[in-house]
Design a protein around this motif. Structure first.
Motif, PDB file in Angstrom:
ATOM      1  N   GLY A 299       0.746  -1.150   0.044  1.00 29.62           N
ATOM      2  CA  GLY A 299      -0.136  -0.088  -0.100  1.00 29.62           C
ATOM      3  C   GLY A 299       0.941   1.294  -0.041  1.00 29.62           C
ATOM      4  N   ARG A 300       1.611   1.369   0.933  1.00 30.33           N
ATOM      5  CA  ARG A 300       2.422   2.561   1.282  1.00 30.33           C
ATOM      6  C   ARG A 300       3.348   2.884   0.313  1.00 30.33           C
ATOM      7  N   LEU A 301       4.412   1.729  -0.210  1.00 32.11           N
ATOM      8  CA  LEU A 301       5.448   1.942  -0.945  1.00 32.11           C
ATOM      9  C   LEU A 301       5.009   1.500  -2.412  1.00 32.11           C
ATOM     10  N   ARG A 302       4.024   1.001  -2.470  1.00 33.94           N
ATOM     11  CA  ARG A 302       3.474   0.358  -3.816  1.00 33.94           C
ATOM     12  C   ARG A 302       4.330  -0.709  -4.456  1.00 33.94           C
ATOM     13  N   PHE A 303       4.587  -1.530  -3.902  1.00 33.88           N
ATOM     14  CA  PHE A 303       5.600  -2.541  -4.364  1.00 33.88           C
ATOM     15  C   PHE A 303       4.623  -3.666  -5.164  1.00 33.88           C
ATOM     16  N   ARG A 304       4.954  -3.817  -6.487  1.00 37.81           N
ATOM     17  CA  ARG A 304       4.064  -4.835  -7.216  1.00 37.81           C
ATOM     18  C   ARG A 304       4.863  -6.194  -7.593  1.00 37.81           C
ATOM     19  N   GLY A 305       5.918  -6.113  -6.876  1.00 35.63           N
ATOM     20  CA  GLY A 305       6.507  -7.556  -7.368  1.00 35.63           C
ATOM     21  C   GLY A 305       6.254  -8.883  -6.582  1.00 35.63           C
ATOM     22  N   VAL A 306       7.290  -9.590  -6.078  1.00 38.85           N
ATOM     23  CA  VAL A 306       6.987 -10.750  -5.286  1.00 38.85           C
ATOM     24  C   VAL A 306       7.338 -10.707  -4.020  1.00 38.85           C
ATOM     25  N   THR A 307       6.758 -11.068  -3.021  1.00 38.39           N
ATOM     26  CA  THR A 307       7.098 -11.093  -1.691  1.00 38.39           C
ATOM     27  C   THR A 307       7.154 -12.545  -1.351  1.00 38.39           C
ATOM     28  N   ILE A 308       8.285 -12.620  -0.444  1.00 40.73           N
ATOM     29  CA  ILE A 308       8.933 -13.759   0.095  1.00 40.73           C
ATOM     30  C   ILE A 308       9.252 -13.910   1.558  1.00 40.73           C
ATOM     31  N   THR A 309       8.953 -14.973   2.426  1.00 37.35           N
ATOM     32  CA  THR A 309       9.235 -14.906   3.321  1.00 37.35           C
ATOM     33  C   THR A 309      10.582 -15.403   3.677  1.00 37.35           C
ATOM     34  N   ASP A 310      10.963 -15.256   4.826  1.00 42.42           N
ATOM     35  CA  ASP A 310      12.433 -15.899   5.521  1.00 42.42           C
ATOM     36  C   ASP A 310      11.890 -17.174   5.784  1.00 42.42           C
ATOM     37  N   GLY A 311      12.896 -18.162   6.282  1.00 44.07           N
ATOM     38  CA  GLY A 311      12.435 -19.581   6.552  1.00 44.07           C
ATOM     39  C   GLY A 311      11.570 -19.594   7.442  1.00 44.07           C
ATOM     40  N   ILE A 312      10.536 -20.555   6.992  1.00 45.63           N
ATOM     41  CA  ILE A 312       9.140 -20.628   7.714  1.00 45.63           C
ATOM     42  C   ILE A 312       9.653 -21.361   9.175  1.00 45.63           C
ATOM     43  N   GLU A 313      10.577 -22.145   9.111  1.00 44.40           N
ATOM     44  CA  GLU A 313      11.019 -22.744  10.433  1.00 44.40           C
ATOM     45  C   GLU A 313      11.783 -22.113  11.465  1.00 44.40           C
ATOM     46  N   ALA A 314      11.979 -20.808  11.180  1.00 46.23           N
ATOM     47  CA  ALA A 314      12.742 -20.070  12.128  1.00 46.23           C
ATOM     48  C   ALA A 314      12.173 -20.001  13.618  1.00 46.23           C
ATOM     49  N   GLY A 315      12.699 -19.821  14.778  1.00 43.34           N
ATOM     50  CA  GLY A 315      12.414 -19.801  16.059  1.00 43.34           C
ATOM     51  C   GLY A 315      11.350 -18.943  16.365  1.00 43.34           C
ATOM     52  N   ALA A 316      11.602 -17.651  15.507  1.00 40.61           N
ATOM     53  CA  ALA A 316      10.741 -16.513  15.779  1.00 40.61           C
ATOM     54  C   ALA A 316       9.268 -16.850  15.578  1.00 40.61           C
ATOM     55  N   VAL A 317       8.917 -17.887  14.608  1.00 41.50           N
ATOM     56  CA  VAL A 317       7.551 -17.850  14.267  1.00 41.50           C
ATOM     57  C   VAL A 317       6.942 -19.159  14.895  1.00 41.50           C
ATOM     58  N   THR A 318       7.781 -20.103  15.664  1.00 40.81           N
ATOM     59  CA  THR A 318       7.319 -21.166  16.182  1.00 40.81           C
ATOM     60  C   THR A 318       6.103 -20.953  16.958  1.00 40.81           C
ATOM     61  N   PRO A 319       6.086 -19.858  17.868  1.00 41.07           N
ATOM     62  CA  PRO A 319       4.769 -19.816  18.492  1.00 41.07           C
ATOM     63  C   PRO A 319       3.533 -19.562  17.866  1.00 41.07           C
ATOM     64  N   PHE A 320       3.473 -19.614  16.542  1.00 37.11           N
ATOM     65  CA  PHE A 320       2.420 -19.300  15.643  1.00 37.11           C
ATOM     66  C   PHE A 320       1.603 -20.614  15.179  1.00 37.11           C
ATOM     67  N   GLY A 321       2.009 -21.806  15.700  1.00 33.89           N
ATOM     68  CA  GLY A 321       1.313 -23.047  15.328  1.00 33.89           C
ATOM     69  C   GLY A 321       2.136 -23.789  14.668  1.00 33.89           C
ATOM     70  N   SER A 322       1.708 -24.758  13.961  1.00 40.64           N
ATOM     71  CA  SER A 322       2.293 -25.917  13.169  1.00 40.64           C
ATOM     72  C   SER A 322       3.011 -25.240  12.046  1.00 40.64           C
ATOM     73  N   LEU A 323       3.675 -25.973  11.254  1.00 38.71           N
ATOM     74  CA  LEU A 323       4.412 -25.470  10.024  1.00 38.71           C
ATOM     75  C   LEU A 323       3.407 -25.001   9.180  1.00 38.71           C
ATOM     76  N   GLY A 324       2.054 -26.033   8.950  1.00 34.56           N
ATOM     77  CA  GLY A 324       1.178 -25.646   8.071  1.00 34.56           C
ATOM     78  C   GLY A 324       0.421 -24.416   8.494  1.00 34.56           C
ATOM     79  N   GLN A 325       0.131 -24.393   9.549  1.00 36.81           N
ATOM     80  CA  GLN A 325      -0.484 -22.972  10.105  1.00 36.81           C
ATOM     81  C   GLN A 325       0.309 -21.873   9.870  1.00 36.81           C
ATOM     82  N   ARG A 326       1.556 -21.971  10.071  1.00 36.59           N
ATOM     83  CA  ARG A 326       2.352 -20.752   9.698  1.00 36.59           C
ATOM     84  C   ARG A 326       2.557 -20.286   8.254  1.00 36.59           C
TER      85      ARG A 326
END
Length: 388
Positions: A299-326
């Motif tokens: 929205g604010r920066l108007r990026f129209r390309g492809v977004t990508i996550t960092d590694g989905i198995e990182a410790g920072a995101v383990t509180p957010f559910g299983s691998l599939g839920q993340r």
């Protein structure tokens, strides 16, 4: 990506200077890449309309594996049109001849799939300590920023990275890092991964790297949005949750500012951070946050390309559910590509990518993911695959 950085040998001591020497203009903006223009996406829209739910979900998945040879399960997913790409780490690479041959095998399977599209083949070739292939770019971002002619060095690094990677068939580089340095020796600085403590310098050098590399046919990735420059030495999102309490004005004027230069330069991908930014979203990390991806980046920066996550198995995101839920949370937030890689490359397995893909399919069937949004993401991804 940040993954595996903590397992690299520390870089040698580097010069402390970080600014330009003299005033040099920023590099000229490049024209918007053809893959970003709506007219260039007609073929991808037609293809997307014919894909199954499994294939639609598969476009979002970047798989990883351990060892030198791609496992049979990964090859099967690619041949079925259920893969967007593969990321390569140092343990996957024995030498230039071996990896060139491996990439050729992956691409033959992808071109024979129902998508008939080249596979995205990614790696981290930032420079300095963070390189998966020997050779260019040799200098770290910190060394470039401290050099006598930073702009020339940044262009040379981008061109060198592009030539090095394209020579073995790798078509996406998870670089440059656009994090703006805060303190010597902090998380980003300890491996020399920031051009500067000045946003304008970081943005200008990042744009120079991006333009030079993409002219070599290798897509660039600006990371880690909205910025990890404020992370302290121990604030490693691979290992656990990280919260960066920057004010909204400081985030936008300092951390996000280099992304304007990258977007103007036509950067193909932006990788989001796994840190939480309470000024933008107090509950979810950036890569799981619609406020960050949809609100700030799209929205604010108007990026129209492809977004990508960092590694989905990182410790920072383990509180957010299983691998599939993340994975479902990331897709719902607006992540186009989901990087299914572990912090330790030896633990990588295509099974994790399959788990996330199946979770996305289930979410589509239960209407937890909108088919229209998934198709839009697939168009962006297939446009990138056709013209990295």
């Amino acid at each position: 990506m940040i993954g595996a950085i903590v397992h690299l040998a520390a870089a040698a001591a580097l010069s402390a200077g970080l600014g330009f020497t003299g005033s040099r203009p920023a590099p000229p903006a490049e024209p918007v890449p053809a893959a970003f223009r709506p007219a260039a996406r007609a073929a991808e829209r037609s293809l997307v309309s014919r894909l199954s739910l499994e294939q639609l979900a598969g476009q979002r998945i970047i798989y990883a594996y351990s060892g030198r040879q791609p496992p049979a399960s990964l090859m099967a997913a690619i041949r079925a049109g259920e893969a967007g790409g593969v990321i390569l780490f140092t343990p996957n690479i024995a030498g230039r001849g071996q990896i060139r041959s491996t990439v050729a095998v992956l691409q033959r399977a992808s071109l024979a799939s129902p998508t008939h599209a080249p596979l995205l083949v990614l790696t981290d070739q930032e420079g300095g300590a963070v390189r998966r292939l020997p050779g260019a770019p040799v200098l770290s971002e910190k060394q470039i920023g401290a050099s006598g002619d930073p702009l020339s060095q940044a262009r040379s690094a981008g061109s060198g990275a592009g030539a090095n990677l394209s020579g073995v068939g790798i078509n996406v580089n998870l670089a440059p890092v656009l994090d703006v340095l805060r303190s010597p020796g902090d998380f980003i600085d300890q491996f020399g991964r920031s051009y500067s403590s000045r946003a304008a310098v970081a943005g200008g050098l990042g744009a120079a790297f991006i333009s030079a590399q993409q002219r070599r046919g290798v897509a660039a990735t600006a990371k880690h949005f909205p910025g990890l420059g404020a992370a302290g030495r121990a604030q490693n999102t691979d290992l656990g949750p990280v919260t960066l309490n920057q004010s909204l004005s400081r985030l936008r004027s300092l951390d996000e500012a280099p992304y304007r230069s990258a977007i103007t330069a036509g950067v193909r991908l932006v990788m989001t951070s796994w840190a939480i930014y309470p000024a933008l979203d107090g509950r979810r990390p950036a890569g799981l946050s619609p406020a960050v991806i949809g609100g700030e980046l799209r929205g604010r920066l108007r990026f129209r390309g492809v977004t990508i996550t960092d590694g989905i198995e990182a410790g920072a995101v383990t509180p957010f559910g299983s691998l599939g839920q993340r994975g479902v949370l990331a897709a719902t937030a607006g992540a186009d590509l989901i990087l299914c890689a572990a912090p330790l490359p030896s633990e990588n397995t295509p099974a994790d990518g399959v788990t996330v893909r199946e979770a996305l399919v289930a979410a589509l069937r239960r209407h937890r993911l909108a088919v229209s949004a998934v198709r839009q993401a697939a168009v962006r991804i297939l446009s990138l695959r056709a013209r990295p």
